[in-house]
Design an enzyme around this catalytic site. Structure first.
Site, PDB file in Angstrom:
ATOM      1  CD  GLU A  24      -2.901  -1.076   2.359  1.00 13.90           C
ATOM      2  OE1 GLU A  24      -3.781  -0.184   2.361  1.00 13.90           O
ATOM      3  OE2 GLU A  24      -2.775  -1.894   3.283  1.00 13.90           O
ATOM      4  CB  SER A 152      -5.718  -0.959  -0.515  1.00 11.19           C
ATOM      5  OG  SER A 152      -5.340   0.119   0.303  1.00 11.19           O
ATOM      6  CE1 TYR A 218      -7.118   4.353  -1.327  1.00  8.19           C
ATOM      7  CE2 TYR A 218      -6.870   2.108  -2.138  1.00  8.19           C
ATOM      8  CZ  TYR A 218      -6.995   2.998  -1.092  1.00  8.19           C
ATOM      9  OH  TYR A 218      -7.012   2.534   0.196  1.00  8.19           O
ATOM     10  NE  ARG A 257     -13.201   2.766   5.719  1.00 12.57           N
ATOM     11  CZ  ARG A 257     -12.125   2.481   4.990  1.00 12.57           C
ATOM     12  NH1 ARG A 257     -11.183   3.377   4.824  1.00 12.57           N
ATOM     13  NH2 ARG A 257     -11.995   1.292   4.430  1.00 12.57           N
ATOM     14  CG  ASP A 259     -14.682  -0.876   5.528  1.00 14.10           C
ATOM     15  OD1 ASP A 259     -15.000   0.318   5.716  1.00 14.10           O
ATOM     16  OD2 ASP A 259     -13.592  -1.229   5.043  1.00 14.10           O
ATOM     17  CD  GLU A 272     -11.200  -4.750   5.623  1.00 13.93           C
ATOM     18  OE1 GLU A 272     -10.103  -4.186   5.761  1.00 13.93           O
ATOM     19  OE2 GLU A 272     -11.478  -5.502   4.667  1.00 13.93           O
ATOM     20  CG  ASN A 274      -9.917  -0.162   7.119  1.00 16.79           C
ATOM     21  OD1 ASN A 274      -9.116  -0.684   6.365  1.00 16.79           O
ATOM     22  ND2 ASN A 274     -11.221  -0.383   7.025  1.00 16.79           N
ATOM     23  N   GLY A 278      -7.257   5.582   4.809  1.00 16.30           N
ATOM     24  CA  GLY A 278      -6.698   6.481   3.819  1.00 16.30           C
ATOM     25  C   GLY A 278      -7.119   7.919   4.036  1.00 16.30           C
TER      26      GLY A 278
END
Length: 313
Positions: A24, A152, A218, A257, A259, A272, A274, A278
């Site tokens: 990443e 990612s 992205y 974060r 998800d 998951e 994070n 990002g």
């Protein structure tokens, strides 16, 4: 935990750590560059440092008073950098060693969630000798195959037939020695950012191709981020509570974060967490913050201020 942006101005030497050597790296460079620019605009004494250059020795030579961790993936998001910073007695943003390590391991994150009764799709660990028919019998089709320690969406595949399962495993195994299969939840995808004790508005992610992969995250400009997310007030409150519980169960702090998928019956399923999300121009946390009235530069300051709070708590 309260967040006070007024304290950051007195920080003597903030170092934004980004880059590194993980898969990443490119995303991390973009996040770090954006964070660095924001802190400079706010008058913070700050510099950027690519950990790939001289490693921890080079970082220590900069004598940071606090580190803003913008290093995505392994080596920055998995507890290793956090442990080094604690040994050096340097405050840093984001979760600590244990939560970072757990959050980077999707399978063990799910095991913790299951242990405390939180909903997450069933999963099975895979290897080259797995009984592919047994995996399909247990999880059904389609299913998701993913590297356990990557972010990612690198190496992730949606598998729609048993014949495609082994190839998906080998694709994921290029990114990680540990690979998992997960029951595919048909429905809408949501992401919820947490900042201190504040839950930011949920975002519903809609991808024309149906799969929120690396390009959709992205590169592509066709991915749609729905704010408001379309849930009722009560449904969004329920989602916020679930994400707070998921965040706390892993031991996460500062910001992050979660998800989530919502199936056709309206049930939420945790995917998951994070711990270093990002912060690029396509990223979700800045979008949610902006909708809540927090501009990007102020968001970066708020995240930075949580580092000192956690270090002294």
């Amino acid at each position: 935990m309260s967040v006070d942006v007024t304290n950051t101005q007195s920080s003597e030497n903030v170092v934004v750590v980004y880059g590194g050597t993980s898969a990443e790296r490119e995303v991390s460079l973009k996040s770090g560059t954006a964070i660095l620019a924001a802190l400079k605009r706010k008058g913070v004494a700050v510099c950027g440092y690519d950990l790939r250059d001289k490693g921890l020795v080079g970082l220590e030579q900069l004598a940071p008073s606090v580190v803003f961790v913008a290093l995505h993936g392994r080596g920055g998001e998995d507890g290793t950098l956090q442990g080094a910073l604690e040994l050096l007695n340097i405050p840093y943003t984001g979760s600590g060693v244990l939560a970072s390590a757990l959050g980077m391991d999707k399978q063990r994150t799910k095991q913790v969630w299951r242990a405390v009764g939180l909903p997450t799709p069933e999963s099975i660990m895979l290897d080259a000798n797995s009984d592919w028919s047994a995996v399909v019998a247990e999880l059904g089709l389609p299913l998701i195959v993913k590297p356990v320690h990557e972010g990612s969406t690198l190496g992730i595949s949606i598998v729609k037939s048993q014949a495609a399962l082994e190839a998906a495993y080998h694709e994921a195994a290029q990114f990680d020695a540990r690979v998992m299969a997960e029951r595919f939840v048909v429905g809408d995808e949501y992401t919820v950012a947490l900042l201190g004790d504040q839950v930011l508005p949920a975002i519903r992610v809609e991808v024309p191709g149906g799969f929120y992969d690396y390009e959709a995250k992205y590169i592509a400009n066709t991915t749609q981020y729905h704010l408001p997310c379309g849930l009722s007030v009560e449904q969004e409150k329920s989602l916020a509570v679930l994400c707070q519980q998921a965040f706390a169960a892993i031991g996460c702090e500062g910001w992050g974060r979660v998800d989530v998928m919502r199936d056709g019956e309206g049930r939420f399923w945790l995917l998951e967490v994070n711990t270093v999300p990002g912060m690029t121009d396509h990223s979700l946390v800045p979008q949610a913050a902006a909708y809540a009235g927090i501009e990007f530069d102020d968001l970066v300051l708020k995240i930075l201020d949580t580092a000192s709070e956690q270090f002294t708590s």
